[in-house]
Design a protein around this motif. Structure first.
Motif, PDB file in Angstrom:
ATOM      1  N   VAL A 100      43.870   2.648   8.610  1.00  0.00           N
ATOM      2  CA  VAL A 100      44.313   4.040   8.696  1.00  0.00           C
ATOM      3  C   VAL A 100      45.033   4.454   7.423  1.00  0.00           C
ATOM      4  N   TYR A 101      45.785   3.526   6.846  1.00  0.00           N
ATOM      5  CA  TYR A 101      46.506   3.795   5.606  1.00  0.00           C
ATOM      6  C   TYR A 101      45.521   4.126   4.475  1.00  0.00           C
ATOM      7  N   ILE A 102      44.489   3.323   4.349  1.00  0.00           N
ATOM      8  CA  ILE A 102      43.479   3.562   3.323  1.00  0.00           C
ATOM      9  C   ILE A 102      42.757   4.879   3.589  1.00  0.00           C
ATOM     10  N   ASP A 103      42.483   5.145   4.855  1.00  0.00           N
ATOM     11  CA  ASP A 103      41.826   6.387   5.250  1.00  0.00           C
ATOM     12  C   ASP A 103      42.645   7.594   4.809  1.00  0.00           C
ATOM     13  N   PHE A 104      43.929   7.573   5.107  1.00  0.00           N
ATOM     14  CA  PHE A 104      44.804   8.704   4.783  1.00  0.00           C
ATOM     15  C   PHE A 104      44.922   8.882   3.270  1.00  0.00           C
ATOM     16  N   PHE A 105      44.953   7.772   2.537  1.00  0.00           N
ATOM     17  CA  PHE A 105      45.051   7.856   1.087  1.00  0.00           C
ATOM     18  C   PHE A 105      43.798   8.496   0.489  1.00  0.00           C
ATOM     19  N   ILE A 106      42.633   8.102   0.992  1.00  0.00           N
ATOM     20  CA  ILE A 106      41.385   8.687   0.497  1.00  0.00           C
ATOM     21  C   ILE A 106      41.338  10.179   0.808  1.00  0.00           C
ATOM     22  N   VAL A 107      41.856  10.567   1.972  1.00  0.00           N
ATOM     23  CA  VAL A 107      41.927  11.990   2.318  1.00  0.00           C
ATOM     24  C   VAL A 107      42.755  12.738   1.279  1.00  0.00           C
ATOM     25  N   MET A 108      43.903  12.173   0.918  1.00  0.00           N
ATOM     26  CA  MET A 108      44.773  12.828  -0.059  1.00  0.00           C
ATOM     27  C   MET A 108      44.095  12.929  -1.427  1.00  0.00           C
ATOM     28  N   VAL A 109      43.292  11.928  -1.777  1.00  0.00           N
ATOM     29  CA  VAL A 109      42.634  11.927  -3.085  1.00  0.00           C
ATOM     30  C   VAL A 109      41.468  12.918  -3.114  1.00  0.00           C
ATOM     31  N   LEU A 110      40.482  12.684  -2.274  1.00  0.00           N
ATOM     32  CA  LEU A 110      39.264  13.496  -2.309  1.00  0.00           C
ATOM     33  C   LEU A 110      39.455  14.848  -1.630  1.00  0.00           C
ATOM     34  N   GLY A 111      40.394  14.925  -0.681  1.00  0.00           N
ATOM     35  CA  GLY A 111      40.654  16.189  -0.008  1.00  0.00           C
ATOM     36  C   GLY A 111      41.383  17.198  -0.873  1.00  0.00           C
ATOM     37  N   SER A 112      41.858  16.782  -2.042  1.00  0.00           N
ATOM     38  CA  SER A 112      42.534  17.716  -2.945  1.00  0.00           C
ATOM     39  C   SER A 112      41.560  18.427  -3.885  1.00  0.00           C
ATOM     40  N   TYR A 169      37.884   4.686  19.404  1.00  0.00           N
ATOM     41  CA  TYR A 169      37.057   3.667  18.756  1.00  0.00           C
ATOM     42  C   TYR A 169      37.413   2.273  19.267  1.00  0.00           C
ATOM     43  N   GLY A 170      37.233   2.080  20.574  1.00  0.00           N
ATOM     44  CA  GLY A 170      37.404   0.772  21.212  1.00  0.00           C
ATOM     45  C   GLY A 170      38.783   0.185  20.987  1.00  0.00           C
ATOM     46  N   VAL A 171      38.821  -1.061  20.540  1.00  0.00           N
ATOM     47  CA  VAL A 171      40.098  -1.754  20.329  1.00  0.00           C
ATOM     48  C   VAL A 171      40.850  -1.178  19.145  1.00  0.00           C
ATOM     49  N   LEU A 172      40.178  -0.349  18.340  1.00  0.00           N
ATOM     50  CA  LEU A 172      40.839   0.254  17.177  1.00  0.00           C
ATOM     51  C   LEU A 172      41.572   1.531  17.568  1.00  0.00           C
ATOM     52  N   HIS A 173      42.262   1.456  18.690  1.00  0.00           N
ATOM     53  CA  HIS A 173      43.090   2.573  19.146  1.00  0.00           C
ATOM     54  C   HIS A 173      44.314   2.011  19.843  1.00  0.00           C
ATOM     55  N   ASP A 174      45.465   2.548  19.481  1.00  0.00           N
ATOM     56  CA  ASP A 174      46.722   2.089  20.053  1.00  0.00           C
ATOM     57  C   ASP A 174      47.390   3.255  20.765  1.00  0.00           C
ATOM     58  N   ASP A 175      47.916   3.000  21.975  1.00  0.00           N
ATOM     59  CA  ASP A 175      48.518   4.083  22.751  1.00  0.00           C
ATOM     60  C   ASP A 175      49.730   4.687  22.052  1.00  0.00           C
ATOM     61  N   THR A 176      50.396   3.900  21.214  1.00  0.00           N
ATOM     62  CA  THR A 176      51.572   4.394  20.497  1.00  0.00           C
ATOM     63  C   THR A 176      51.230   4.921  19.114  1.00  0.00           C
ATOM     64  N   LEU A 177      50.460   4.150  18.356  1.00  0.00           N
ATOM     65  CA  LEU A 177      50.137   4.511  16.981  1.00  0.00           C
ATOM     66  C   LEU A 177      48.922   5.423  16.871  1.00  0.00           C
ATOM     67  N   GLY A 178      48.146   5.526  17.937  1.00  0.00           N
ATOM     68  CA  GLY A 178      46.947   6.360  17.885  1.00  0.00           C
ATOM     69  C   GLY A 178      45.774   5.607  17.292  1.00  0.00           C
ATOM     70  N   HIS A 179      44.920   6.323  16.540  1.00  0.00           N
ATOM     71  CA  HIS A 179      43.730   5.704  15.947  1.00  0.00           C
ATOM     72  C   HIS A 179      44.126   4.631  14.932  1.00  0.00           C
ATOM     73  N   LEU A 180      43.481   3.491  15.018  1.00  0.00           N
ATOM     74  CA  LEU A 180      43.614   2.450  14.000  1.00  0.00           C
ATOM     75  C   LEU A 180      42.329   2.342  13.191  1.00  0.00           C
ATOM     76  N   PHE A 181      41.420   3.260  13.446  1.00  0.00           N
ATOM     77  CA  PHE A 181      40.119   3.313  12.789  1.00  0.00           C
ATOM     78  C   PHE A 181      40.135   4.443  11.761  1.00  0.00           C
ATOM     79  N   PRO A 182      39.558   4.262  10.580  1.00  0.00           N
ATOM     80  CA  PRO A 182      39.538   5.324   9.550  1.00  0.00           C
ATOM     81  C   PRO A 182      38.588   6.453   9.928  1.00  0.00           C
ATOM     82  N   TYR A 183      38.977   7.221  10.937  1.00  0.00           N
ATOM     83  CA  TYR A 183      38.067   8.195  11.529  1.00  0.00           C
ATOM     84  C   TYR A 183      37.764   9.367  10.594  1.00  0.00           C
TER      85      TYR A 183
END
Length: 543
Positions: free
Chosen positions: A243-255, A468-482
């Motif tokens: 998710v961290y990598i996902d969010f970083f790519i969003v900040m890069v390419l989403g700008s 996304y199956g096991v890549l989801h946490d009830d507290t943290l939310g998505h753990l998948f780079p959706y």
């Protein structure tokens, strides 16, 4: 608490200076001749109307003004307030907007700025119109417009809450006045006014933010932030890496896929200069993130019990407001005049972004929707009236939405997500994929929107429809780079669908009359060569 008269006077002077400069720049720009690419006449420029030239500042932005306006556009109120909030709440490691935007502007400069400027486009949507046709461009305009509204609304809301904290002025009044000032000088001078006011606004931002920093760091209630670095550095759990990598790519390419960005690129005198705007401006944007970073760190370690606020803004369990940490730090840990100067920096940041968003959406509507679809024979005077009317309407919509928004952060995130998931794949396809066509564009857009909406958004109380199956946490939310998954799926669908359409029509496997988007002509089918029909020809061929 009474309204701070001195603070109101400072803000009034700031707004008056910005308004005067905007009007003067508009007056000066009327006497400027249109520039040509590399100093040579260009057929596309020669056929452009005066309204289109005003959208791109007559192609005459100098390097200094261009770099300043590019930098100022990215340094918005959400960027400043959000950076301080992220440092205090999540830590430095999760504060990805500054490095992400820095890299995004460099990538945009290297791979998109020169290509777009060399084609003499007027708006960000022009390559879509050329590659995918008018109707698909209209659909993509909706996405770009919604993103601009979300972004500008979050910026205005950030300004309103900041002014409410420091000078105790009603939030609604501050938002309405700020919107009105931006609308006035943007409508009068368009890109030239916006660019020159950005220079002044950048000066206010730089001075206000850096001037207040020493007072914050040396305040007796603020311990050494580096001795307490563990408080604000943050950490990443192993299961959050994706998710961290996902969010970083969003900040890069989403700008990158923003009309506000490309309006400056397309206002340069040449493609090479457009690259300078973007790459040099990236360093300015990163440097101006340093003060809010340090202020957020100071706010996270400060002793708030000695202030009238009484508790840390990060303490949400007891009513703390982390989104207000930057104006609260300025209010409680700097002298009153310094706090007001810091507020002027936030106000300048907001004005430099809100005028860009207003001008961007109105330019796309006037040039790509009204002129190309609604009224193809519109006169220059009619286009100017439409442009100014659109500026007023976009400003009003952004103002209204900002007055009703419940989550500034949520609006900002959704704006970034829209351009990253839905528009970035379209931009790559339009600029780099010669075989891309309307069939791939439409299906790819629908896939992107459905996948992103299905993932939900906690900050806007949108429950996820897909997990996304096991890549989801009830507290943290998505753990998948959706987000990146949706973007890549969209780009894949655009590519594969376009290739299938090419195979079907160029290979004569289906009759030409089924080409409902008129992507291919009979001559092209005969020669087995894939080319694209110009938009003017599309109108006569569309079924």
């Amino acid at each position: 608490m009474a309204v701070d008269v001195a603070g109101i006077i400072v803000l009034s002077v700031l707004y008056l200076v910005i308004l005067v400069i905007g009007v003067v720049a508009a007056w000066k720009s009327k006497s400027l001749p249109a520039a040509r690419s590399n100093g040579k006449p260009n057929k596309d420029d020669e056929t452009m109307d005066a309204t289109a030239f005003r959208m791109v500042a007559n192609r005459q932005l100098g390097t200094f003004v261009g770099v300043c306006t590019m930098t100022a556009t990215y340094i918005c109120g959400s960027y400043i307030n959000g950076t301080a909030e992220s440092i205090a709440v999540s830590g430095l490691i999760w504060t990805l907007a500054p490095p992400g935007i820095f890299l995004g502007m460099i990538i945009g400069g290297l791979f998109f700025a020169k290509k777009m400027r060399d084609q003499n486009y007027v708006t960000f949507l022009d390559p879509f119109r050329k590659k995918f046709g008018e109707r698909m461009t209209g659909l993509l305009f909706v996405a770009a417009f919604v993103a601009d509204i979300f972004w500008s609304s979050s910026v205005l809301a950030a300004l309103g809450t900041s002014i409410a904290v420091i000078v105790n002025l009603d939030t609604k009044i501050s938002i309405i006045v700020s919107s009105l000032i931006a609308v006035i000088y943007t409508a009068i001078g368009q890109m030239m006014s916006v660019a020159y006011t950005d220079v002044v606004q950048l000066g206010f931002m730089t001075f206000g933010l850096f001037f207040g920093l020493p007072f914050v760091l040396t305040n007796e209630n603020v311990p050494d932030i580096f001795d307490n670095a563990s408080t604000w550095l943050g950490h990443i759990e192993n299961k959050q890496i994706a998710v961290y990598i996902d969010f970083f790519i969003v900040m890069v390419l989403g700008s990158i896929p923003w009309q506000s960005y490309f309006q400056r690129v397309l206002s340069a005198e040449s493609g090479r200069q457009a690259q300078y705007f973007s790459i040099i401006g990236s360093f300015g944007a990163f440097v101006l993130a340093i003060p809010p970073m340090l202020i957020g760190a100071a706010g996270s370690v400060a002793n708030w019990t000695t202030t009238s606020y009484g508790m840390s803004p990060v303490d949400t369990d007891n009513g703390g407001e982390p989104s207000m940490i930057l104006p609260l730090v300025l209010q409680h840990f700097t002298p009153r005049p310094v706090a007001v100067l810091g507020l002027s920096a936030i106000a300048a940041a907001v004005m430099s972004s809100i005028d860009s968003a207003i001008l961007g959406s109105s330019s796309m509507f006037t040039h790509n929707i009204y002129r190309r679809i609604l009224h193809t024979k519109a006169s220059e005077r009619e286009l100017l009236i439409v442009q100014r009317t659109a500026i007023v309407l976009v400003g009003a919509i952004a103002c209204i939405v900002s007055l009703t928004v419940t989550s500034i952060l949520g609006m900002f995130i959704m704006a970034a997500d829209i351009v990253y998931v839905a528009l970035f794949p379209q931009l790559v396809a339009a600029v780099y994929l010669d075989y891309a066509n309307t069939y791939g564009s439409l299906l790819g857009f629908l896939v992107a929107v459905m996948l992103r909406l299905a993932s939900g958004e906690a900050t806007l109380n949108l429950a996820p429809l897909a997990r996304y199956g096991v890549l989801h946490d009830d507290t943290l939310g998505h753990l998948f780079p959706y987000r990146t998954f949706a973007m890549l799926m969209s780009l894949t669908v655009i590519s594969l669908t376009s290739l299938v359409a090419r195979w079907l029509f160029v290979g004569k496997r289906v009759p030409l009359h089924l080409d409902v988007f008129s992507c291919y002509s009979s001559e092209q089918l005969t020669e087995q060569v894939l080319t694209f029909v110009e938009p003017e020809s599309m109108q006569s061929q569309t079924l």
